[in-house]
Design an enzyme around this catalytic site. Structure first.
Site, PDB file in Angstrom:
ATOM      1  N   ILE A 135      -2.735  -7.218   8.833  1.00  0.00           N
ATOM      2  CA  ILE A 135      -1.971  -6.183   8.146  1.00  0.00           C
ATOM      3  C   ILE A 135      -2.956  -5.578   7.171  1.00  0.00           C
ATOM      4  O   ILE A 135      -3.406  -6.229   6.230  1.00  0.00           O
ATOM      5  CB  ILE A 135      -0.719  -6.743   7.451  1.00  0.00           C
ATOM      6  CG1 ILE A 135       0.273  -7.245   8.522  1.00  0.00           C
ATOM      7  CG2 ILE A 135      -0.067  -5.679   6.573  1.00  0.00           C
ATOM      8  CD1 ILE A 135       1.551  -7.838   7.967  1.00  0.00           C
ATOM      9  N   LYS A 185       1.277 -13.588   6.440  1.00  0.00           N
ATOM     10  CA  LYS A 185       0.192 -12.680   6.094  1.00  0.00           C
ATOM     11  C   LYS A 185      -0.476 -13.241   4.838  1.00  0.00           C
ATOM     12  O   LYS A 185       0.163 -13.365   3.789  1.00  0.00           O
ATOM     13  CB  LYS A 185       0.726 -11.279   5.817  1.00  0.00           C
ATOM     14  CG  LYS A 185      -0.337 -10.337   5.248  1.00  0.00           C
ATOM     15  CD  LYS A 185       0.302  -9.121   4.596  1.00  0.00           C
ATOM     16  CE  LYS A 185      -0.748  -8.258   3.927  1.00  0.00           C
ATOM     17  NZ  LYS A 185      -0.146  -7.137   3.150  1.00  0.00           N
ATOM     18  N   TYR A 209       4.654 -13.706   3.245  1.00  0.00           N
ATOM     19  CA  TYR A 209       3.609 -12.943   2.551  1.00  0.00           C
ATOM     20  C   TYR A 209       3.011 -13.840   1.474  1.00  0.00           C
ATOM     21  O   TYR A 209       3.662 -14.159   0.495  1.00  0.00           O
ATOM     22  CB  TYR A 209       4.246 -11.690   1.938  1.00  0.00           C
ATOM     23  CG  TYR A 209       3.303 -10.621   1.453  1.00  0.00           C
ATOM     24  CD1 TYR A 209       1.932 -10.811   1.367  1.00  0.00           C
ATOM     25  CD2 TYR A 209       3.803  -9.385   1.073  1.00  0.00           C
ATOM     26  CE1 TYR A 209       1.096  -9.806   0.916  1.00  0.00           C
ATOM     27  CE2 TYR A 209       2.975  -8.371   0.616  1.00  0.00           C
ATOM     28  CZ  TYR A 209       1.627  -8.588   0.535  1.00  0.00           C
ATOM     29  OH  TYR A 209       0.809  -7.591   0.076  1.00  0.00           O
ATOM     30  N   THR A 236       0.830  -1.199   0.000  1.00  0.00           N
ATOM     31  CA  THR A 236       0.000   0.000   0.000  1.00  0.00           C
ATOM     32  C   THR A 236       0.863   1.248   0.000  1.00  0.00           C
ATOM     33  O   THR A 236       0.461   2.288  -0.526  1.00  0.00           O
ATOM     34  CB  THR A 236      -0.924   0.017   1.231  1.00  0.00           C
ATOM     35  OG1 THR A 236      -1.535  -1.267   1.382  1.00  0.00           O
ATOM     36  CG2 THR A 236      -2.007   1.067   1.100  1.00  0.00           C
TER      37      THR A 236
END
Length: 297
Positions: A204, A165, A137, A49
């Protein structure tokens, strides 16, 4: 198993930019301070992001340095350390550790990197040599590598590998990771309440950039198992959290943050501001949320 290190809302914070595309570090520090005041539990710097792939290594490192100085131990600090070269990942990881970061988030090998379990394991083992907790991730649609439950179990044998995540956006697959009994973090905005109910240990959350107070309130209600309250809060959050997930995610988060008073400027090129044809729909989705954020401040 020791207590999970990254519970609650870990904000995948936007990176503010000036009109010329340079990082606006002054605004970055101001935003950081405002987010800390909302009760956010942790921050991911140089996140997706925050436009990680469009930041130089030096820029990412400076974000970590400045973020650490602003936080001063008041929240967890996670640095994304993803890179194509293993040596670059390790260098980023060691720098984050030196700045006092609590962990790093790292994509598995991507762009024609190894996709087999042995290759992924060797990669994270090498990163573990930096001596800082690792958040894997899982975003298979973006990098072509999926962290499956069996691979997750194996990766957890690496002393520094603490959690994954999951940003797959597939609740069933995230639940299968959760059923391993290992800690999982949700990274898909539209799944937040369902992931928490299913046992996600932390979040997250990119969408929290534009609604930090409401997001914190929802997660605290879930921790206290106040599911009726969670449902009511989610009714306010869901329209925007689902909309931003439909496409142009980063641009939508930047635009929404401008609308709710947490503006970080425009995304850096090659991304552009959210197309004007989509702004009205986003404003409509945010209507009730803007009111709640102001009341909660």
């Amino acid at each position: 198993m020791s207590e999970f290190e990254f519970p609650g809302v870990n904000l995948a914070v936007t990176t503010p930019f000036n009109a010329d595309g340079s990082i606006d570090f002054g605004r970055f520090e101001d935003l950081f301070e405002r987010y800390v005041e909302t009760g956010v539990d942790g921050f991911v710097l140089s996140s997706g992001t925050g436009m990680h792939v469009y930041l130089s290594q030096d820029e990412s490192m400076e974000l970590v340095e400045r973020g650490s100085k602003v936080i001063r131990g008041r929240a967890k600090l996670i640095a994304q350390a993803s890179a194509l070269l293993v040596d670059d990942v390790v260098a980023r990881a060691r720098h984050a550790a030196a700045q006092g970061a609590d962990g790093i988030m790292v994509l598995p090998p991507f762009f024609e990197g190894p996709t087999d379990a042995d290759g992924v394991f060797d990669f994270y083992s090498a990163v573990g040599e930096a001596g800082i907790p690792i958040i894997g991730y899982n975003v298979p649609h973006a990098v072509g590598v999926e962290i499956t439950p069996s691979l997750f179990r194996r990766l957890s044998e690496i002393p520094q590998f603490h959690t994954v995540k999951d940003s797959s956006g597939d609740l069933a697959k995230q639940a299968s990771l959760t059923r391993t009994g290992l800690p999982v973090m949700n990274g898909a905005d539209p799944l937040v309440p369902y992931a928490l109910y299913a046992g996600a240990k932390g979040l997250i959350w990119g969408g929290a950039n534009f609604a930090p107070r409401t997001c914190v309130a929802l997660v605290r209600a879930a921790k206290e198992r106040k599911w009726d309250e969670v449902r009511e809060l989610w009714r306010t959050l869901e329209p925007s959290m689902s909309l931003i997930w439909e496409g142009e995610y980063v641009q939508s988060v930047y635009a929404a943050a401008e609308m709710t008073g947490y503006g970080a400027g425009a995304p850096r090129r090659p991304l552009r501001r959210l197309d004007s044809s989509k702004v009205d729909a986003l404003q409509a989705a945010l209507k009730d949320l803007v009111k709640r954020e102001k009341l909660a401040s």
